[in-house]
Design a protein around this motif. Sequence first.
Motif, mmCIF file in Angstrom:
data_model
loop_
_atom_site.group_PDB
_atom_site.id
_atom_site.type_symbol
_atom_site.label_atom_id
_atom_site.label_comp_id
_atom_site.label_asym_id
_atom_site.label_seq_id
_atom_site.Cartn_x
_atom_site.Cartn_y
_atom_site.Cartn_z
ATOM 1 N N THR A 387 0.840 -1.215 0.000
ATOM 2 C CA THR A 387 0.000 0.000 0.000
ATOM 3 C C THR A 387 0.865 1.252 0.000
ATOM 4 O O THR A 387 0.610 2.211 -0.751
ATOM 5 N N LEU A 388 1.895 1.255 0.839
ATOM 6 C CA LEU A 388 2.815 2.393 0.860
ATOM 7 C C LEU A 388 3.539 2.540 -0.473
ATOM 8 O O LEU A 388 3.792 3.668 -0.934
ATOM 9 N N LEU A 389 3.858 1.427 -1.094
ATOM 10 C CA LEU A 389 4.529 1.491 -2.390
ATOM 11 C C LEU A 389 3.667 2.201 -3.418
ATOM 12 O O LEU A 389 4.158 3.053 -4.184
ATOM 13 N N VAL A 390 2.368 1.908 -3.435
ATOM 14 C CA VAL A 390 1.462 2.565 -4.379
ATOM 15 C C VAL A 390 1.385 4.065 -4.099
ATOM 16 O O VAL A 390 1.425 4.900 -5.022
ATOM 17 N N LEU A 391 1.288 4.429 -2.820
ATOM 18 C CA LEU A 391 1.182 5.850 -2.474
ATOM 19 C C LEU A 391 2.437 6.616 -2.874
ATOM 20 O O LEU A 391 2.354 7.733 -3.420
ATOM 21 N N TYR A 392 3.596 6.056 -2.637
ATOM 22 C CA TYR A 392 4.831 6.758 -2.986
ATOM 23 C C TYR A 392 5.054 6.795 -4.495
ATOM 24 O O TYR A 392 5.634 7.768 -5.015
ATOM 25 N N LEU A 393 4.595 5.785 -5.211
ATOM 26 C CA LEU A 393 4.678 5.846 -6.671
ATOM 27 C C LEU A 393 3.744 6.915 -7.230
ATOM 28 O O LEU A 393 4.100 7.630 -8.177
ATOM 29 N N LEU A 394 2.545 7.028 -6.644
ATOM 30 C CA LEU A 394 1.647 8.111 -7.051
ATOM 31 C C LEU A 394 2.250 9.473 -6.748
ATOM 32 O O LEU A 394 2.122 10.417 -7.541
ATOM 33 N N LEU A 395 2.919 9.579 -5.601
ATOM 34 C CA LEU A 395 3.577 10.834 -5.262
ATOM 35 C C LEU A 395 4.687 11.157 -6.252
ATOM 36 O O LEU A 395 4.837 12.314 -6.678
ATOM 37 N N ALA A 396 5.459 10.146 -6.639
ATOM 38 C CA ALA A 396 6.517 10.373 -7.625
ATOM 39 C C ALA A 396 5.925 10.816 -8.958
ATOM 40 O O ALA A 396 6.455 11.723 -9.619
ATOM 41 N N LEU A 397 4.813 10.188 -9.360
ATOM 42 C CA LEU A 397 4.153 10.601 -10.602
ATOM 43 C C LEU A 397 3.652 12.033 -10.510
ATOM 44 O O LEU A 397 3.774 12.817 -11.469
#
Length: 803
Positions: A387-397
């Motif tokens: 879940t954290l991985l998805v959030l940080y990838l969205l933040l990077a995007l």
Amino acid sequence: MNLGEANLRTVSTSKPALVHTSSKQSIAASDDYYSLSSGASSQDEKSAAGQYQTPPLHIIPEPYRRGDDPAPSKPTVRAVTPTLPLAPSPAHLPASAQAHKIKRKPVSTESHPSSDRPSNNEPISPPTPGVDDTPYIQFAIDQLTRDQEVNEASKPRLHGLPSHESYPVDRIVPDERLRLQQGLQSAARKQPSLRSIRRLSDTSATAIPATPTQDFIRFPRLDYLPKCLRLPSLVALLIYCLLMVAGIIFSNVWSSRYHGLWQYDGVGSSRYFVFQYLPQFLAIIIVLWLFIIQNALYRILPFVMMHSERRTFTSHILHTAALFPSYLIPNVWCFRHEEMSFGFCLNIFWLCLFTVPLQGCLYQTRYFTVEGESIWRWTSVQPVGWTLLVLYLLLALALVLLIWKLQCSPTGLRWDPRSLADIVVLFQRSNVLSEFYGSEARRDDHGTALLKKYTLRYWIAGKRSSEIFHGIEEAQAALHGFRLHQRSNEKHSYQLDLESQRPLKASTLDSLQKDVHSPLVRYRWLPWFLKDTFVVAWIVIAIVLMLAFIIVSFVNSAVVRGFMPMLPSPTTSQGFSPSDFLYSFVPSIIGMLLFLLWQPIDLYFRALEPFAQLGGSTRGSPADESLLLDYTACLPAEVTIKAALAGHYKVAWISFISLMSATLPILSGGIFTAQYFIPSREVRVAADMSGYYALVVFVAIYALSFLVVWPGKNRRLPHDIRSLGQILSFMYESRLLNDATFWQPRSKVDLVTRLLGTLTGDRGSSKYAFGVYRGRDGKEHLGIDRLHRPESGEMFIATAMMK
């Protein structure tokens, strides 16, 4: 007034002729106008004639004549263009005049031998009771005209008198001695005066877009970005996010393949700190970094949207675009303004608030059997990690999208608009300020009713001008100095009492001029969460909850001895333990909520401090302590240091608590963990006492700090300041807009140097204040100006009256 049995039957149709006369009579008056008794002394005539002389520019109508007088009258007027409007015929007289069949006294058509003034030897009949003289007086008023430019700006504008469409003149109402009074205008005017028409049609007075092709030192490119929005800062945050992604992937993959990450060595150890406190600390750094970025985005987005060429209308941005972020709720106003890219980025930033409590649940202990040996080891919780991985990838995007958007979209700014002085410079020569007339005393800002396009860029003042300036203007519209007269054409409903020369019903402007002096208007507004009732509620709730937290924690040593988890404690193969997740995620969410609840308090105290300094003393405040304050644009720790050095201790303390409260979600998410107690042979939830003691201290400081939140009267304003339009309502008529100190500075350093280097001989001229000032239109307004000006005197500051 009854003039005997004289009847108004016919109108003279004589052709105007040029007559040179030395008459002292008002040039605008026709020989039809009734005169005083011919027996008046010459001294009275001279004194009466010397009291007024109406400027020309108006046609003088043909006089009315008695039906039995066949001789045409000789007009004592100057030659004028025959296309201008003539006097209204009797059919155009007010209806009340025809209804009462008013009879006019005939006036002699022969000139006086010495002064060429019309005289009348017939005695004036006494007034007849019961006959309404108002229409007759009103028609006489129509004959006495003057140019609109010499109206007294301080007089109230009275409207509602009937007039004809083709005769748009100013009315002059005589008093009991027939002396002219200035400042009365007609609301039925359909067109401006000749001089006003010339000004409106003058192309040199309109704002025309300009693009400087050289001298980039004097006219820099309009692409300024705050430091936190520049490429190095955003790339650094992007790299930080990618490192967090790499760490989460490593934790999930390694712990699933190699029986956990590290051997468990007990509560309060260094390894306990790494797995229970460090992840939240790393996550809160990203959250604070995002707060700084959001603050800068909200500050420049209204200007970015007004600089964009793709927009058809931008006038509503001044009223609806917020200058301050709201961290508790997602952003929606960007979508309303069709800024989808910025809206997407800001909402992803809001989702990243949940990374802090999730980081507190990322690592748990699990019982492993490795090579026949059973040991406890730290492992990652797989669902939480992904879940954290998805959030940080969205933040990077979102960061990549933000970088692309900011690099491709010029901001239209020369420097960062961090303070009130910067806003004054941007609107110094603006022609959009007329829509804010009277808005300083309005509670709500509903915006402009007409959709217009306001643009932030370089301009020139007409095709014939080479002067280039930077600001927010409406293209092809008259500049500020050429639009002031248009406000006099606004229509209001008045009933005029001709005896007292006062309106029977107060107008909006009259009410405003009275209200700006009222403390009820001056100290009317505060954010809802800083009002007295809510502040008392916050104090009571915070202290009660703090006491309950301490009592429950230490009575019977509940935290030291532990308590039953009420949920299953064993860890699954995915590393998930229901009890550990509950007592890590929920306390961290509560701590995060307390952290976010303090942010609007801190933000509004920063924003209100310049106004508190301006209106807090009758002695005013220097520019470096008021107009140049930029607390809303400073970093969290920077605000605390700058405010403390400036003596603004309340702002310094509240900003310090805002930063300190970030420790609440960090500590509360890591202090509790499920442990196996050997003597009782049961699993209990116990706390890390070193972290728990620190949490109790921070909670106590946080709760007691609500006692400092009382805003006081100096931070109260007539209305909110969350938009540019609401801030402009306090300076749209201020003489600061004409002040040489703010006149076209080349850079922010130049502006600061001017404000800090202002040395004049006038007492208080280098001090600024918030109060009632006399604006550029000559009327009283509530807002920001110099404390003292030689031409207008001291400002009226209501603070002394409220103490």
